[in-house]
Design a protein around this motif. Structure first.
Motif, PDB file in Angstrom:
ATOM      1  N   ASN A 154       0.807  -1.226   0.000  1.00  0.00           N
ATOM      2  CA  ASN A 154       0.000   0.000   0.000  1.00  0.00           C
ATOM      3  C   ASN A 154       0.839   1.274   0.000  1.00  0.00           C
ATOM      4  OD1 ASN A 154      -2.521  -1.179  -0.123  1.00  0.00           O
ATOM      5  ND2 ASN A 154      -2.613  -1.454   2.080  1.00  0.00           N
ATOM      6  N   SER A 155       1.922   1.273  -0.723  1.00  0.00           N
ATOM      7  CA  SER A 155       2.721   2.484  -0.822  1.00  0.00           C
ATOM      8  C   SER A 155       2.490   3.121  -2.187  1.00  0.00           C
ATOM      9  CB  SER A 155       4.204   2.167  -0.623  1.00  0.00           C
ATOM     10  OG  SER A 155       4.655   1.314  -1.636  1.00  0.00           O
ATOM     11  N   PHE A 156       2.410   4.436  -2.179  1.00  0.00           N
ATOM     12  CA  PHE A 156       2.148   5.175  -3.397  1.00  0.00           C
ATOM     13  C   PHE A 156       3.149   6.312  -3.498  1.00  0.00           C
ATOM     14  CE2 PHE A 156      -1.765   3.352  -1.808  1.00  0.00           C
ATOM     15  CZ  PHE A 156      -2.207   2.645  -2.908  1.00  0.00           C
ATOM     16  N   THR A 157       3.520   6.627  -4.708  1.00  0.00           N
ATOM     17  CA  THR A 157       4.441   7.736  -4.906  1.00  0.00           C
ATOM     18  C   THR A 157       3.681   9.051  -4.796  1.00  0.00           C
ATOM     19  OG1 THR A 157       4.094   7.858  -7.291  1.00  0.00           O
ATOM     20  CG2 THR A 157       5.814   6.338  -6.511  1.00  0.00           C
ATOM     21  N   CYS A 158       4.417  10.114  -4.534  1.00  0.00           N
ATOM     22  CA  CYS A 158       3.800  11.442  -4.498  1.00  0.00           C
ATOM     23  C   CYS A 158       3.143  11.762  -5.836  1.00  0.00           C
ATOM     24  CB  CYS A 158       4.844  12.510  -4.165  1.00  0.00           C
ATOM     25  SG  CYS A 158       5.376  12.483  -2.456  1.00  0.00           S
ATOM     26  N   GLU A 159       3.781  11.350  -6.922  1.00  0.00           N
ATOM     27  CA  GLU A 159       3.232  11.612  -8.254  1.00  0.00           C
ATOM     28  C   GLU A 159       1.883  10.922  -8.433  1.00  0.00           C
ATOM     29  OE1 GLU A 159       6.458  10.559  -7.796  1.00  0.00           O
ATOM     30  OE2 GLU A 159       7.402  12.496  -8.191  1.00  0.00           O
ATOM     31  N   GLU A 160       1.750   9.684  -7.927  1.00  0.00           N
ATOM     32  CA  GLU A 160       0.481   8.966  -8.037  1.00  0.00           C
ATOM     33  C   GLU A 160      -0.618   9.697  -7.265  1.00  0.00           C
ATOM     34  OE1 GLU A 160       1.255   4.262  -8.400  1.00  0.00           O
ATOM     35  OE2 GLU A 160       2.134   5.187  -6.618  1.00  0.00           O
ATOM     36  N   VAL A 161      -0.299  10.127  -6.062  1.00  0.00           N
ATOM     37  CA  VAL A 161      -1.284  10.830  -5.241  1.00  0.00           C
ATOM     38  C   VAL A 161      -1.622  12.178  -5.866  1.00  0.00           C
ATOM     39  CG1 VAL A 161      -1.742  11.825  -2.966  1.00  0.00           C
ATOM     40  CG2 VAL A 161      -0.558   9.625  -3.146  1.00  0.00           C
ATOM     41  N   GLU A 162      -0.612  12.918  -6.321  1.00  0.00           N
ATOM     42  CA  GLU A 162      -0.853  14.218  -6.942  1.00  0.00           C
ATOM     43  C   GLU A 162      -1.716  14.097  -8.195  1.00  0.00           C
ATOM     44  OE1 GLU A 162       3.064  15.787  -7.585  1.00  0.00           O
ATOM     45  OE2 GLU A 162       3.261  16.418  -5.502  1.00  0.00           O
ATOM     46  N   GLU A 163      -1.589  13.008  -8.923  1.00  0.00           N
ATOM     47  CA  GLU A 163      -2.363  12.814 -10.139  1.00  0.00           C
ATOM     48  C   GLU A 163      -3.838  12.576  -9.850  1.00  0.00           C
ATOM     49  OE1 GLU A 163      -2.531   9.433 -13.514  1.00  0.00           O
ATOM     50  OE2 GLU A 163      -0.566  10.336 -13.199  1.00  0.00           O
ATOM     51  N   ILE A 164      -4.142  11.897  -8.758  1.00  0.00           N
ATOM     52  CA  ILE A 164      -5.550  11.564  -8.503  1.00  0.00           C
ATOM     53  C   ILE A 164      -6.290  12.606  -7.676  1.00  0.00           C
ATOM     54  CG2 ILE A 164      -5.202   9.094  -8.781  1.00  0.00           C
ATOM     55  CD1 ILE A 164      -5.898  10.329  -5.394  1.00  0.00           C
ATOM     56  N   ILE A 165      -5.584  13.499  -7.002  1.00  0.00           N
ATOM     57  CA  ILE A 165      -6.267  14.503  -6.177  1.00  0.00           C
ATOM     58  C   ILE A 165      -7.256  15.344  -6.980  1.00  0.00           C
ATOM     59  CG2 ILE A 165      -5.931  16.606  -4.782  1.00  0.00           C
ATOM     60  CD1 ILE A 165      -5.287  14.116  -3.198  1.00  0.00           C
ATOM     61  N   PRO A 166      -6.893  15.907  -8.138  1.00  0.00           N
ATOM     62  CA  PRO A 166      -7.880  16.695  -8.890  1.00  0.00           C
ATOM     63  C   PRO A 166      -9.076  15.860  -9.337  1.00  0.00           C
ATOM     64  CG  PRO A 166      -5.661  17.062  -9.750  1.00  0.00           C
ATOM     65  CD  PRO A 166      -5.566  15.953  -8.764  1.00  0.00           C
ATOM     66  N   ILE A 167      -8.850  14.619  -9.712  1.00  0.00           N
ATOM     67  CA  ILE A 167      -9.940  13.737 -10.127  1.00  0.00           C
ATOM     68  C   ILE A 167     -10.875  13.493  -8.953  1.00  0.00           C
ATOM     69  CG2 ILE A 167     -10.496  11.398 -10.933  1.00  0.00           C
ATOM     70  CD1 ILE A 167      -7.643  11.457 -12.284  1.00  0.00           C
ATOM     71  N   ALA A 168     -10.297  13.155  -7.809  1.00  0.00           N
ATOM     72  CA  ALA A 168     -11.097  12.880  -6.614  1.00  0.00           C
ATOM     73  C   ALA A 168     -11.858  14.124  -6.153  1.00  0.00           C
ATOM     74  CB  ALA A 168     -10.203  12.352  -5.496  1.00  0.00           C
ATOM     75  N   LEU A 169     -11.215  15.279  -6.216  1.00  0.00           N
ATOM     76  CA  LEU A 169     -11.871  16.520  -5.799  1.00  0.00           C
ATOM     77  C   LEU A 169     -13.052  16.842  -6.717  1.00  0.00           C
ATOM     78  CD1 LEU A 169     -12.040  18.944  -3.941  1.00  0.00           C
ATOM     79  CD2 LEU A 169     -10.352  20.090  -5.395  1.00  0.00           C
ATOM     80  N   GLU A 170     -12.862  16.707  -8.024  1.00  0.00           N
ATOM     81  CA  GLU A 170     -13.959  16.976  -8.959  1.00  0.00           C
ATOM     82  C   GLU A 170     -15.132  16.036  -8.702  1.00  0.00           C
ATOM     83  OE1 GLU A 170     -15.031  17.149 -13.704  1.00  0.00           O
ATOM     84  OE2 GLU A 170     -13.037  16.503 -13.092  1.00  0.00           O
ATOM     85  N   ARG A 171     -14.848  14.753  -8.530  1.00  0.00           N
ATOM     86  CA  ARG A 171     -15.914  13.785  -8.258  1.00  0.00           C
ATOM     87  C   ARG A 171     -16.635  14.115  -6.963  1.00  0.00           C
ATOM     88  NH1 ARG A 171     -12.634   8.542 -10.172  1.00  0.00           N
ATOM     89  NH2 ARG A 171     -13.089   8.775 -12.367  1.00  0.00           N
ATOM     90  N   THR A 172     -15.894  14.530  -5.966  1.00  0.00           N
ATOM     91  CA  THR A 172     -16.486  14.876  -4.681  1.00  0.00           C
ATOM     92  C   THR A 172     -17.427  16.062  -4.815  1.00  0.00           C
ATOM     93  OG1 THR A 172     -14.590  14.009  -3.455  1.00  0.00           O
ATOM     94  CG2 THR A 172     -15.939  15.658  -2.336  1.00  0.00           C
ATOM     95  N   VAL A 173     -16.959  17.126  -5.438  1.00  0.00           N
ATOM     96  CA  VAL A 173     -17.773  18.337  -5.581  1.00  0.00           C
ATOM     97  C   VAL A 173     -19.024  18.061  -6.415  1.00  0.00           C
ATOM     98  CG1 VAL A 173     -17.818  20.670  -6.553  1.00  0.00           C
ATOM     99  CG2 VAL A 173     -15.862  19.921  -5.192  1.00  0.00           C
ATOM    100  N   VAL A 174     -18.877  17.358  -7.516  1.00  0.00           N
ATOM    101  CA  VAL A 174     -20.029  17.053  -8.376  1.00  0.00           C
ATOM    102  C   VAL A 174     -21.035  16.174  -7.637  1.00  0.00           C
ATOM    103  CG1 VAL A 174     -20.756  15.854 -10.475  1.00  0.00           C
ATOM    104  CG2 VAL A 174     -18.807  17.403 -10.541  1.00  0.00           C
TER     105      VAL A 174
END
Length: 152
Positions: free
Chosen positions: A80-100
């Motif tokens: 369950n380890s993720f790189t910073c790049e992996e997390v940074e890539e999904i944050i905008p996707i997750a935020l958009e889904r959350t707001v919508v």
């Protein structure tokens, strides 16, 4: 690449191990209507809701072309380890889904999303969305939606 919108929806649904009835309930449809939708080659009216529930981009479902995020969730190894790049890539996707998702759900109750008033809901859904994107565990977002519906 799968040839039709309906087939891509079906493929993504089966990849998440969801039944038609389960996914139909998540997006506010009957199982019969959802079954018919999987046979069509045109984008359904609820394409965005379906893409949210499946954790794929609406663009992928509509065209079959992948966006910068993978359209199929793959469970991570046990570490369950993720790189910073992996997390940074999904944050905008997750935020958009959350707001919508929250905007639509609150609108059904005649409310508008308020960053201050709904900060706990936003935090819960954003956390679940990030976890879903990283782990592929779609039960997390399903449970978050169930809790939201219970607060009506």
């Amino acid at each position: 690449m799968t040839s039709s919108v309906g087939k891509r929806i079906e493929e993504a649904r089966k990849g998440r191990k969801l039944t038609q009835k389960e996914l139909a309930n998540m997006v506010g449809m009957s199982q019969q209507a959802f079954a018919a939708l999987e046979k069509r080659d045109t984008a359904p009216k609820k394409l965005y809701e379906i893409s949210e529930a499946l954790g794929v981009s609406a663009e992928y479902l509509r065209t079959g072309k992948e966006s910068n995020a993978s359209h199929i969730a793959v469970a991570r190894p046990a570490e369950n380890s993720f790189t910073c790049e992996e997390v940074e890539e999904i944050i905008p996707i997750a935020l958009e889904r959350t707001v919508v998702a929250l905007t639509k759900q609150l609108a059904q109750n005649g409310e508008r999303l308020d960053l201050y008033k709904h900060q706990n809901l936003i935090s819960e859904f954003l956390s679940a969305s990030v976890a879903v994107e990283l782990s592929g565990d779609y039960e997390l977002i399903t449970r978050a939606f169930e809790r939201l519906k219970a607060t009506k």
